[in-house]
Design a protein around this motif. Structure first.
Motif, PDB file in Angstrom:
ATOM      1  N   ALA A  55      19.996  19.569  79.270  1.00 15.92           N
ATOM      2  CA  ALA A  55      20.147  18.277  78.587  1.00 15.92           C
ATOM      3  C   ALA A  55      19.536  18.329  77.182  1.00 15.92           C
ATOM      4  N   ILE A  56      18.377  18.955  77.047  1.00 16.98           N
ATOM      5  CA  ILE A  56      17.738  19.056  75.733  1.00 16.98           C
ATOM      6  C   ILE A  56      18.563  19.940  74.805  1.00 16.98           C
ATOM      7  N   ASP A  57      19.111  21.033  75.326  1.00 18.16           N
ATOM      8  CA  ASP A  57      19.991  21.875  74.502  1.00 18.16           C
ATOM      9  C   ASP A  57      21.169  21.054  73.980  1.00 18.16           C
ATOM     10  N   GLN A  58      21.769  20.259  74.852  1.00 21.43           N
ATOM     11  CA  GLN A  58      22.907  19.445  74.433  1.00 21.43           C
ATOM     12  C   GLN A  58      22.479  18.357  73.443  1.00 21.43           C
ATOM     13  N   LEU A  59      21.326  17.745  73.689  1.00 21.71           N
ATOM     14  CA  LEU A  59      20.819  16.725  72.770  1.00 21.71           C
ATOM     15  C   LEU A  59      20.518  17.319  71.398  1.00 21.71           C
ATOM     16  N   CYS A  60      19.862  18.487  71.390  1.00 23.26           N
ATOM     17  CA  CYS A  60      19.566  19.165  70.113  1.00 23.26           C
ATOM     18  C   CYS A  60      20.858  19.525  69.387  1.00 23.26           C
ATOM     19  N   ASN A  61      21.870  19.951  70.149  1.00 26.61           N
ATOM     20  CA  ASN A  61      23.168  20.254  69.550  1.00 26.61           C
ATOM     21  C   ASN A  61      23.764  18.987  68.942  1.00 26.61           C
ATOM     22  N   PHE A  62      23.737  17.899  69.695  1.00 27.31           N
ATOM     23  CA  PHE A  62      24.302  16.632  69.224  1.00 27.31           C
ATOM     24  C   PHE A  62      23.590  16.145  67.961  1.00 27.31           C
ATOM     25  N   LEU A  63      22.256  16.254  67.938  1.00 29.81           N
ATOM     26  CA  LEU A  63      21.468  15.780  66.792  1.00 29.81           C
ATOM     27  C   LEU A  63      21.350  16.827  65.679  1.00 29.81           C
ATOM     28  N   VAL A 121      15.615  34.617  79.940  1.00 26.35           N
ATOM     29  CA  VAL A 121      16.523  35.159  78.922  1.00 26.35           C
ATOM     30  C   VAL A 121      17.798  34.315  78.858  1.00 26.35           C
ATOM     31  N   THR A 122      18.316  33.928  80.013  1.00 27.03           N
ATOM     32  CA  THR A 122      19.518  33.095  80.066  1.00 27.03           C
ATOM     33  C   THR A 122      19.303  31.789  79.311  1.00 27.03           C
ATOM     34  N   PHE A 123      18.172  31.140  79.548  1.00 25.18           N
ATOM     35  CA  PHE A 123      17.954  29.836  78.923  1.00 25.18           C
ATOM     36  C   PHE A 123      17.653  29.923  77.435  1.00 25.18           C
ATOM     37  N   ILE A 124      17.050  30.995  77.004  1.00 23.94           N
ATOM     38  CA  ILE A 124      16.928  31.204  75.554  1.00 23.94           C
ATOM     39  C   ILE A 124      18.332  31.354  74.976  1.00 23.94           C
ATOM     40  N   GLY A 125      19.177  32.103  75.680  1.00 25.55           N
ATOM     41  CA  GLY A 125      20.565  32.285  75.259  1.00 25.55           C
ATOM     42  C   GLY A 125      21.366  31.000  75.267  1.00 25.55           C
ATOM     43  N   ILE A 126      21.169  30.158  76.268  1.00 20.54           N
ATOM     44  CA  ILE A 126      21.912  28.894  76.336  1.00 20.54           C
ATOM     45  C   ILE A 126      21.585  28.026  75.118  1.00 20.54           C
ATOM     46  N   ASN A 145      24.040  26.318  69.828  1.00 19.39           N
ATOM     47  CA  ASN A 145      23.795  26.189  68.387  1.00 19.39           C
ATOM     48  C   ASN A 145      22.439  25.585  68.021  1.00 19.39           C
ATOM     49  N   THR A 146      21.399  25.824  68.832  1.00 18.88           N
ATOM     50  CA  THR A 146      20.107  25.238  68.516  1.00 18.88           C
ATOM     51  C   THR A 146      18.951  26.169  68.881  1.00 18.88           C
ATOM     52  N   TRP A 147      18.188  26.585  67.885  1.00 22.42           N
ATOM     53  CA  TRP A 147      16.990  27.367  68.185  1.00 22.42           C
ATOM     54  C   TRP A 147      15.915  26.455  68.767  1.00 22.42           C
ATOM     55  N   THR A 148      15.959  25.159  68.450  1.00 23.47           N
ATOM     56  CA  THR A 148      14.989  24.206  68.991  1.00 23.47           C
ATOM     57  C   THR A 148      15.110  24.139  70.512  1.00 23.47           C
ATOM     58  N   GLY A 149      16.349  24.102  70.993  1.00 24.55           N
ATOM     59  CA  GLY A 149      16.563  24.099  72.441  1.00 24.55           C
ATOM     60  C   GLY A 149      16.065  25.376  73.087  1.00 24.55           C
ATOM     61  N   SER A 150      16.280  26.516  72.422  1.00 23.46           N
ATOM     62  CA  SER A 150      15.784  27.801  72.941  1.00 23.46           C
ATOM     63  C   SER A 150      14.269  27.814  73.014  1.00 23.46           C
ATOM     64  N   LEU A 151      13.627  27.316  71.971  1.00 25.21           N
ATOM     65  CA  LEU A 151      12.161  27.271  71.948  1.00 25.21           C
ATOM     66  C   LEU A 151      11.640  26.356  73.055  1.00 25.21           C
ATOM     67  N   SER A 193      13.152  25.601  75.846  1.00 25.94           N
ATOM     68  CA  SER A 193      13.398  26.280  77.121  1.00 25.94           C
ATOM     69  C   SER A 193      12.356  27.355  77.376  1.00 25.94           C
ATOM     70  N   PHE A 194      12.028  28.134  76.351  1.00 27.59           N
ATOM     71  CA  PHE A 194      11.028  29.198  76.502  1.00 27.59           C
ATOM     72  C   PHE A 194       9.684  28.614  76.940  1.00 27.59           C
ATOM     73  N   VAL A 195       9.208  27.606  76.232  1.00 29.25           N
ATOM     74  CA  VAL A 195       7.907  27.003  76.551  1.00 29.25           C
ATOM     75  C   VAL A 195       7.943  26.355  77.932  1.00 29.25           C
ATOM     76  N   PHE A 196       8.993  25.597  78.199  1.00 38.19           N
ATOM     77  CA  PHE A 196       9.092  24.910  79.474  1.00 38.19           C
ATOM     78  C   PHE A 196       9.133  25.902  80.634  1.00 38.19           C
TER      79      PHE A 196
END
Length: 189
Positions: free
Chosen positions: A55-63, A129-134, A139-145, A147-150
């Motif tokens: 959801a955060i990856d999608q939100l970061c993409n949207f924003l 690794v998958t979630f960093i990739g997702i 299209n968001t490094w913020t989502g990757s970061l 995901s990594f921390v979470f």
């Protein structure tokens, strides 16, 4: 909203299908295994984390937060495939001992072959690794970061539970295995 590439979307859904296959395979392989549940709710925490990260990856993409260009998005797709392969390799190496919840049974053994020669929890490494990739594929490094921390937090909790259960079951063998392998990230942690 930034458009997610067709290849990234296909690879994402292939990952979803691989997780469904792992779930079904695990249920079938372990249906006759009598085991003691030691999970302490960690599986719920992981499943919730997966949905939150997507959801955060999608939100970061949207924003358009932390927007990455097409090259990084394609790298994300490759990371999803690499993570998926690591996870499937780990699940296959464990065979009937793989479980979605932390549990121990009388026929349990310490697997030290395949990816388990390098890290004790390669299935989690694959998911990380998958979630960093997702995040990157979306299209968001913020989502990757995020995901990594979470996932470090979530899997840190899960690893503590799992390793306590394995030390209790194998008090003579498992501490030696801990000393010669990394926990989640080879040669780092």
């Amino acid at each position: 909203m930034v458009e997610i590439g067709l290849i990234a979307e296909i690879i994402f859904y292939l990952w979803v299908l691989s997780e469904i296959a792992i779930f079904i395979k695990t249920k079938l392989q372990r249906k006759d295994v009598a085991s003691e549940n030691k999970d302490k709710g960690s599986v719920r925490f992981i499943v919730l984390g997966i949905f939150i990260c997507i959801a955060i990856d999608q939100l970061c993409n949207f924003l358009k937060l932390g927007y990455v260009n097409t090259a990084y998005s394609e790298l994300g797709s490759i990371l999803i495939i690499v993570g998926m392969c690591i996870r499937l390799w780990a699940v296959t190496a464990l065979g009937r001992h793989f479980s979605l919840v932390v549990s121990v049974d009388s026929k349990q053994e310490i697997i030290q072959s395949g990816p388990y020669r390098i890290v004790r929890h390669p299935s989690y490494t694959g998911l990380l690794v998958t979630f960093i990739g997702i995040g990157l594929a979306f299209n968001t490094w913020t989502g990757s970061l995020f995901s990594f921390v979470f996932f470090i937090i979530v899997f840190g909790y899960r690893i503590r539970i799992e390793e306590k259960a394995l030390i209790d079951m194998f008090p003579d063998e498992y501490p030696g295995y801990i000393r010669k392998t990394s926990s989640l990230i080879p040669f780092v942690w």
